[in-house]
Every structure is written in C-alpha cells, then in structure tokens.
Design an enzyme around this catalytic site. Structure first.
Site, mmCIF file in Angstrom:
data_model
loop_
_atom_site.group_PDB
_atom_site.id
_atom_site.type_symbol
_atom_site.label_atom_id
_atom_site.label_comp_id
_atom_site.label_asym_id
_atom_site.label_seq_id
_atom_site.Cartn_x
_atom_site.Cartn_y
_atom_site.Cartn_z
ATOM 1 N N CYS A 55 61.740 -35.843 88.329
ATOM 2 C CA CYS A 55 61.224 -34.784 89.213
ATOM 3 C C CYS A 55 62.305 -33.720 89.443
ATOM 4 O O CYS A 55 62.059 -32.516 89.315
ATOM 5 C CB CYS A 55 60.772 -35.420 90.535
ATOM 6 S SG CYS A 55 59.934 -34.282 91.636
ATOM 7 N N CYS A 56 63.526 -34.162 89.746
ATOM 8 C CA CYS A 56 64.624 -33.203 89.944
ATOM 9 C C CYS A 56 64.955 -32.453 88.663
ATOM 10 O O CYS A 56 65.290 -31.270 88.691
ATOM 11 C CB CYS A 56 65.880 -33.924 90.429
ATOM 12 S SG CYS A 56 65.883 -34.321 92.178
ATOM 13 N N CYS A 91 64.440 -31.387 99.395
ATOM 14 C CA CYS A 91 62.979 -31.318 99.448
ATOM 15 C C CYS A 91 62.468 -32.260 100.545
ATOM 16 O O CYS A 91 63.078 -33.306 100.807
ATOM 17 C CB CYS A 91 62.392 -31.732 98.112
ATOM 18 S SG CYS A 91 62.799 -30.617 96.754
ATOM 19 N N CYS A 131 62.051 -36.140 100.170
ATOM 20 C CA CYS A 131 63.260 -36.868 99.757
ATOM 21 C C CYS A 131 64.422 -36.693 100.741
ATOM 22 O O CYS A 131 65.566 -37.004 100.396
ATOM 23 C CB CYS A 131 63.708 -36.387 98.380
ATOM 24 S SG CYS A 131 62.421 -36.518 97.144
ATOM 25 N N CYS A 137 70.876 -34.313 92.569
ATOM 26 C CA CYS A 137 69.653 -33.845 91.927
ATOM 27 C C CYS A 137 69.886 -33.613 90.439
ATOM 28 O O CYS A 137 68.944 -33.566 89.658
ATOM 29 C CB CYS A 137 69.157 -32.557 92.573
ATOM 30 S SG CYS A 137 70.249 -31.166 92.336
HETATM 31 S S1 SF4 Z 1 64.461 -33.639 95.721
HETATM 32 FE FE1 SF4 Z 1 62.611 -34.942 95.537
HETATM 33 S S2 SF4 Z 1 60.818 -33.564 95.480
HETATM 34 FE FE2 SF4 Z 1 62.687 -32.331 95.147
HETATM 35 S S3 SF4 Z 1 62.845 -32.153 92.962
HETATM 36 FE FE3 SF4 Z 1 64.106 -33.934 93.523
HETATM 37 S S4 SF4 Z 1 62.766 -35.743 93.480
HETATM 38 FE FE4 SF4 Z 1 61.466 -33.887 93.367
#
Ligand code: SF4
Length: 241
Positions: A115-116, A199, A202, A226
């Site tokens: 996701c990151c 985010c 998280c 991240c």
């Molecule tokens: S902090 Fe969480 S929601 Fe944001 S990009 Fe990374 S995993 Fe995804």
C-alpha cells in the site's frame, strides 16, 4: 557537500551540540547544498512537525526553494486542510497523489508495504522525476525511532540523487523549540496528542520513548517506514500487484 561524521560521532553530536549550534549546523548544510544544486534542490514536506521545521529553515536560506507533498486518499481531514492552507500560502509546493485503484480497498491491513509502495513511494518517484530533483531535503531525525538510527546527514542511495537530512541530529524537544520560537504553524493533529503523523488507518496516538510507535500498530511494519527513505527513487521499480 561535506563528508559525514562517523556513526559514533553523530551520536555524540546529538548530545553535545546545543539547540543554537544544531540550528546553525542545519542552516549550513542547507546553504552548502543550495550553493551546489540551486533549483535542482527540493524539500519534501510531509506536513508533520519535522517537515515544517525543515521547510522554514530552507526558506531562510533560499526563499525561492520549491517543495513537494505526497498525499494519499487515506490522509486525515485535518492534514488535508492543513495541506490546502500550506499550498495556498506557498504555491511553490507541488502536491503528488496516486489515485490508481488498489487491489484491495483495505490493502493497508493486509499488505501495508505494498500500500505504501503504491500510494507513497510511487508518487515520490514522480516528484523526483517531474521536478528534476538532484538533491531532496527531508525532516528525518536519528532519534525518532528504531528504524531511523542509521541515517546520515548527506546520503546517496540512488545514483544522481542526494538526500540531505539537515535536522538529523535534532531531538523531538528541539523541533518543538524551533517551531515555537519561530511561530511556525503546525498540523492541528498535534493538539490531539499525536507525535508522528501518517495516513488515518495506520496512525494512532502513542506514548513512550519511540515517537513512531503509533504508526502501523498491529502489523509487522509497526513503528517502521513507508519506504520513501529506504526504497530506490530514481530507478523505476514497477510495483507488482
Ligand atoms: S500509511 Fe497506511 S494507508 Fe497510507 S499508504 Fe501506507 S499502508 Fe497505505
């Protein structure tokens, strides 16, 4: 650019330099880099306290310096509002956001690294490329948490891309000291008790010695990164989903 002190010398400097000496050192690092890179030097602004301190320092050295913000669909409303206010105040801040569909709407739960990679690392690569960056400036500090102890003030992880961490030696208290003394506006989430911002899904309010321990709680990434400080940014690496 100047040579980095050894890891042991860096650790000693964190304790031995006073606040004013650290500010002078940071301004000196930014000034040297600006003299070398000029408009090819850009500040990364995550809208957290460290970033706004670095942005303020960089503006003291080079009022025309540009910056970029990486945002995601999951940023808290407070951060989005703060971002809009900062961009209105500093139009030289460019915003990058990846809106491509995710393989799972809750990817942050099942695969936070992926996701990151998609939402943060990929748009950081776009920023580096589109803004023609040869030196990027960050608010990374070596006392923030377990994953940040081994960084240097001047780094080159990608060929042709220098990363400058001018407040690497600052402690959390010194960041707040700088922001208060210079009346720098900060993200309102700090009023609620957050110490490290990310985010919404998280990031939790956390206490304890590790500032980043409220990040990615309950996952293997807890207190981690991240990826923008650890993954290649110049080399295009395709994200496999
Ligand atoms: S902090 Fe969480 S929601 Fe944001 S990009 Fe990374 S995993 Fe995804």
């Amino acid at each position: 650019m100047r040579d980095n002190p050894s890891p042991d010398e860096l650790k000693a400097l964190v304790e031995d330099l006073n606040f004013a000496q650290k500010v002078d050192r940071s301004l000196g690092l930014i000034r040297e880099a600006w003299e070398e890179f000029g408009e090819r030097m850009v500040v990364a602004n995550s809208l957290g306290k460290d970033s706004v301190a670095v942005w303020h320092l960089a503006k003291r050295v080079a009022p025309e310096i540009r910056g970029f913000i990486i945002t995601t669909r999951f940023k808290p409303a407070e951060t989005v509002r703060f971002m809009q206010e900062e961009v209105a105040r500093y139009p030289e801040l460019r915003v990058f956001r990846n809106d491509e569909p995710l393989p799972d709407p809750e990817l942050y739960k099942v695969a936070p690294d992926l996701c990151c990679d998609i939402l943060k690392v990929k748009p950081t690569r776009w920023a580096v490329e589109q803004m023609n960056v040869e030196c990027w400036v960050t608010g990374l500090r070596c006392t923030e948490g377990r994953t940040r102890t081994d960084f240097m003030e001047v780094e080159q992880r990608d060929k042709g891309l220098i990363k400058l961490n001018p407040i690497l030696l600052w402690q959390e208290r010194e960041v707040w000291q700088y922001l208060a003394l210079n009346q720098v506006r900060v993200n309102p989430l700090y009023l609620q008790g957050y110490r490290s911002l990310g985010c919404a899904p998280c990031t939790r309010i956390a206490t304890g010695p590790d500032e980043r321990c409220g990040r990615w709680v309950g996952t293997s990434k807890c207190g981690g990164e991240c990826g923008i400080h650890t993954r290649p940014l110049k080399t295009p690496v395709e994200v496999i989903v």
